[in-house]
Write a protein that holds these residues in place. Structure first.
Motif, PDB file in Angstrom:
ATOM      1  N   ILE A  44       0.858  -1.131  -0.024  1.00 54.82           N
ATOM      2  CA  ILE A  44       0.011   0.093   0.046  1.00 54.82           C
ATOM      3  C   ILE A  44       0.998   1.157   0.033  1.00 54.82           C
ATOM      4  N   PRO A  45       0.699   2.280  -1.195  1.00 60.27           N
ATOM      5  CA  PRO A  45       1.732   3.295  -1.059  1.00 60.27           C
ATOM      6  C   PRO A  45       1.157   4.367   0.229  1.00 60.27           C
ATOM      7  N   LEU A  46       2.115   4.942   0.592  1.00 60.47           N
ATOM      8  CA  LEU A  46       1.880   5.932   1.948  1.00 60.47           C
ATOM      9  C   LEU A  46       2.340   7.446   1.307  1.00 60.47           C
ATOM     10  N   MET A  78      -2.383  -6.078  11.780  1.00 64.29           N
ATOM     11  CA  MET A  78      -1.766  -7.240  11.589  1.00 64.29           C
ATOM     12  C   MET A  78      -0.067  -6.913  11.341  1.00 64.29           C
ATOM     13  N   LYS A  79       0.686  -7.979  11.074  1.00 65.30           N
ATOM     14  CA  LYS A  79       2.205  -7.412  10.926  1.00 65.30           C
ATOM     15  C   LYS A  79       2.519  -6.808   9.675  1.00 65.30           C
ATOM     16  N   TRP A  80       3.325  -5.786   9.803  1.00 64.87           N
ATOM     17  CA  TRP A  80       3.660  -4.790   8.693  1.00 64.87           C
ATOM     18  C   TRP A  80       4.913  -4.154   8.734  1.00 64.87           C
ATOM     19  N   GLU A  81       5.420  -3.801   7.578  1.00 61.46           N
ATOM     20  CA  GLU A  81       6.792  -3.033   7.767  1.00 61.46           C
ATOM     21  C   GLU A  81       6.720  -1.934   6.691  1.00 61.46           C
ATOM     22  N   LYS A  82       7.598  -0.763   7.203  1.00 66.71           N
ATOM     23  CA  LYS A  82       7.588   0.331   6.043  1.00 66.71           C
ATOM     24  C   LYS A  82       8.953   0.228   5.592  1.00 66.71           C
ATOM     25  N   VAL A  83       8.550   0.269   4.060  1.00 71.87           N
ATOM     26  CA  VAL A  83      10.000   0.300   3.275  1.00 71.87           C
ATOM     27  C   VAL A  83       9.802   1.426   2.277  1.00 71.87           C
ATOM     28  N   GLN A  84      11.036   1.746   1.460  1.00 67.89           N
ATOM     29  CA  GLN A  84      11.252   2.630   0.477  1.00 67.89           C
ATOM     30  C   GLN A  84      11.981   2.010  -0.725  1.00 67.89           C
ATOM     31  N   ASP A  85      11.068   2.317  -1.983  1.00 68.31           N
ATOM     32  CA  ASP A  85      11.718   1.820  -2.953  1.00 68.31           C
ATOM     33  C   ASP A  85      13.093   2.386  -3.445  1.00 68.31           C
ATOM     34  N   ARG A  86      13.773   1.696  -4.007  1.00 70.99           N
ATOM     35  CA  ARG A  86      15.183   2.154  -4.287  1.00 70.99           C
ATOM     36  C   ARG A  86      15.364   3.116  -5.339  1.00 70.99           C
ATOM     37  N   ASP A  87      14.377   3.185  -6.486  1.00 69.13           N
ATOM     38  CA  ASP A  87      14.522   3.940  -7.566  1.00 69.13           C
ATOM     39  C   ASP A  87      14.032   5.564  -7.256  1.00 69.13           C
ATOM     40  N   TYR A  88      12.803   5.388  -6.497  1.00 70.27           N
ATOM     41  CA  TYR A  88      12.045   6.674  -6.481  1.00 70.27           C
ATOM     42  C   TYR A  88      11.818   7.241  -5.162  1.00 70.27           C
ATOM     43  N   ILE A  96       6.338   2.698   1.362  1.00 72.29           N
ATOM     44  CA  ILE A  96       5.119   1.432   0.982  1.00 72.29           C
ATOM     45  C   ILE A  96       4.991   0.963   2.439  1.00 72.29           C
ATOM     46  N   CYS A  97       3.871   0.561   2.620  1.00 67.87           N
ATOM     47  CA  CYS A  97       3.577  -0.079   3.630  1.00 67.87           C
ATOM     48  C   CYS A  97       3.276  -1.538   3.156  1.00 67.87           C
ATOM     49  N   VAL A  98       4.243  -2.445   3.657  1.00 70.46           N
ATOM     50  CA  VAL A  98       4.047  -3.772   3.349  1.00 70.46           C
ATOM     51  C   VAL A  98       3.480  -4.730   4.311  1.00 70.46           C
ATOM     52  N   PRO A 157      -0.399 -10.375   5.633  1.00 72.52           N
ATOM     53  CA  PRO A 157      -1.501 -11.142   6.209  1.00 72.52           C
ATOM     54  C   PRO A 157      -1.688 -12.568   6.290  1.00 72.52           C
ATOM     55  N   GLN A 158      -2.298 -13.091   7.384  1.00 65.75           N
ATOM     56  CA  GLN A 158      -2.374 -14.541   7.354  1.00 65.75           C
ATOM     57  C   GLN A 158      -3.883 -14.871   7.036  1.00 65.75           C
ATOM     58  N   PRO A 159      -4.375 -16.010   6.781  1.00 58.81           N
ATOM     59  CA  PRO A 159      -5.710 -16.409   6.474  1.00 58.81           C
ATOM     60  C   PRO A 159      -6.795 -16.065   7.388  1.00 58.81           C
ATOM     61  N   ALA A 160      -6.338 -15.806   8.723  1.00 54.53           N
ATOM     62  CA  ALA A 160      -7.240 -15.019   9.971  1.00 54.53           C
ATOM     63  C   ALA A 160      -7.532 -13.779   9.570  1.00 54.53           C
ATOM     64  N   ASP A 161      -6.541 -13.081   8.906  1.00 52.61           N
ATOM     65  CA  ASP A 161      -7.019 -11.641   8.520  1.00 52.61           C
ATOM     66  C   ASP A 161      -7.632 -11.391   7.364  1.00 52.61           C
ATOM     67  N   SER A 162      -8.325 -12.499   6.679  1.00 52.25           N
ATOM     68  CA  SER A 162      -9.366 -12.333   5.708  1.00 52.25           C
ATOM     69  C   SER A 162     -10.507 -11.162   6.194  1.00 52.25           C
ATOM     70  N   GLY A 163     -10.961 -10.593   5.298  1.00 51.65           N
ATOM     71  CA  GLY A 163     -12.005  -9.387   5.601  1.00 51.65           C
ATOM     72  C   GLY A 163     -11.480  -8.345   6.362  1.00 51.65           C
ATOM     73  N   LYS A 164     -10.282  -8.437   7.082  1.00 50.04           N
ATOM     74  CA  LYS A 164     -10.205  -7.347   7.786  1.00 50.04           C
ATOM     75  C   LYS A 164      -9.890  -5.733   6.770  1.00 50.04           C
ATOM     76  N   THR A 165     -10.061  -4.536   7.630  1.00 46.72           N
ATOM     77  CA  THR A 165      -9.964  -3.494   6.891  1.00 46.72           C
ATOM     78  C   THR A 165      -8.879  -2.595   7.717  1.00 46.72           C
ATOM     79  N   ILE A 166      -7.819  -2.277   6.660  1.00 42.10           N
ATOM     80  CA  ILE A 166      -6.840  -1.312   6.748  1.00 42.10           C
ATOM     81  C   ILE A 166      -7.196   0.147   6.669  1.00 42.10           C
ATOM     82  N   GLU A 167      -6.723   1.091   7.783  1.00 42.30           N
ATOM     83  CA  GLU A 167      -7.340   2.239   7.413  1.00 42.30           C
ATOM     84  C   GLU A 167      -6.121   3.258   7.719  1.00 42.30           C
ATOM     85  N   LEU A 168      -5.731   4.080   6.788  1.00 43.96           N
ATOM     86  CA  LEU A 168      -4.773   5.226   6.875  1.00 43.96           C
ATOM     87  C   LEU A 168      -5.371   6.599   7.013  1.00 43.96           C
TER      88      LEU A 168
END
Length: 249
Positions: free
Chosen positions: A51-53, A71-81, A85-87, A90-101
């Motif tokens: 998910i772009p931040l 759920m488990k996540w990490e913040k990364v940055q693409d090398r070129d630009y 990015i929020c990575v 999720p696991q099967p138990a996270d199906s249907g969950k909503t992420i809100e930024l």
């Protein structure tokens, strides 16, 4: 290890904080709350979701109000630009969950801005969906035949795309930012208009690139945005110049 890449559809809600309190085109700068929601589909195995931040730059100040990511996540940055990015992991138990930024944004009207010509050089390279070939070169050279500098040549390419393309999302093939499709079909959405413009510009030595974001509606102060919008920027006289051809069509 195999991963399921989960496609997601975002629903962005905008609550504008405007002095006059009435909808309308805002000149200069605007302030609003931007909420980005993603609902996960059914997940049956290991998955990754990107998910772009939003981030602060010369034309907007972004303040993170809340990142609700259950759920488990990490913040990364693409090398070129250097995009953030929020990575998600999720696991099967996270199906249907909503992420809100949730962000608070102050946005300033975008105009041409100075940049290094060395950085611009990378935007002369061909890409998979925006190639450089003799067809684009011939069309571009014909469109700019009597123009002397890059600003005038880019304006001529803008006029060429406006005259050749038609905004039409019927059929298949549109919406991929495919310059070859746009050149042949002469129809498409914002990504197709600007892929075609970028291919033409690069083919005659004018650096050009995509920009993408969300369009804040002018006719209401609160509501949803159902998708993205993209435009292009070209480099001339030491500046990046934004152009939105499909919106002008």
């Amino acid at each position: 290890m195999r991963f399921l890449i989960v496609p997601v559809v975002f629903l962005a809600s905008v609550l504008a904080a405007r002095a006059a309190g009435e909808p309308g085109i805002i000149k200069g700068s605007d302030r609003f709350e931007f909420v980005y929601r993603v609902k996960l589909p059914e997940i049956k195995g290991e998955a990754r979701v990107w998910i772009p931040l939003a981030k602060t730059d010369s034309f907007q100040t972004v303040t993170e109000e809340e990142l609700n990511i259950p759920m488990k996540w990490e913040k990364v940055q693409d090398r070129d630009y250097a995009n953030d990015i929020c990575v998600l992991h999720p696991q099967p138990a996270d199906s249907g969950k909503t992420i809100e930024l949730r962000y608070r944004v102050e946005r300033r009207e975008k105009a041409a801005y100075s940049a290094s010509s060395a950085d611009a050089a990378r935007y002369l390279r061909p890409e998979k969906l925006v190639p450089i070939n003799e067809t684009f070169r011939t069309l571009a050279q014909k469109a700019v035949a009597d123009k002397k500098d890059d600003l005038d040549r880019a304006k001529a390419l803008y006029d060429h795309v406006m005259g050749r393309m038609r905004y039409d999302k019927s059929g298949t093939g549109w919406g991929r930012g495919d310059a070859l499709y746009a050149c042949d079909a002469r129809t498409g959405n914002c990504s197709d208009f600007h892929a075609y413009f970028i291919a033409l510009a690069r083919s005659i030595g004018i650096p050009a690139r995509f920009a993408i974001g969300a369009t804040i509606p002018a006719d209401k102060n609160e509501g949803t945005i159902d998708g993205y919008h993209c435009w292009a920027e070209f480099f001339a006289d030491g500046r990046w110049v934004p152009v939105d051809i499909s919106e002008a069509w």
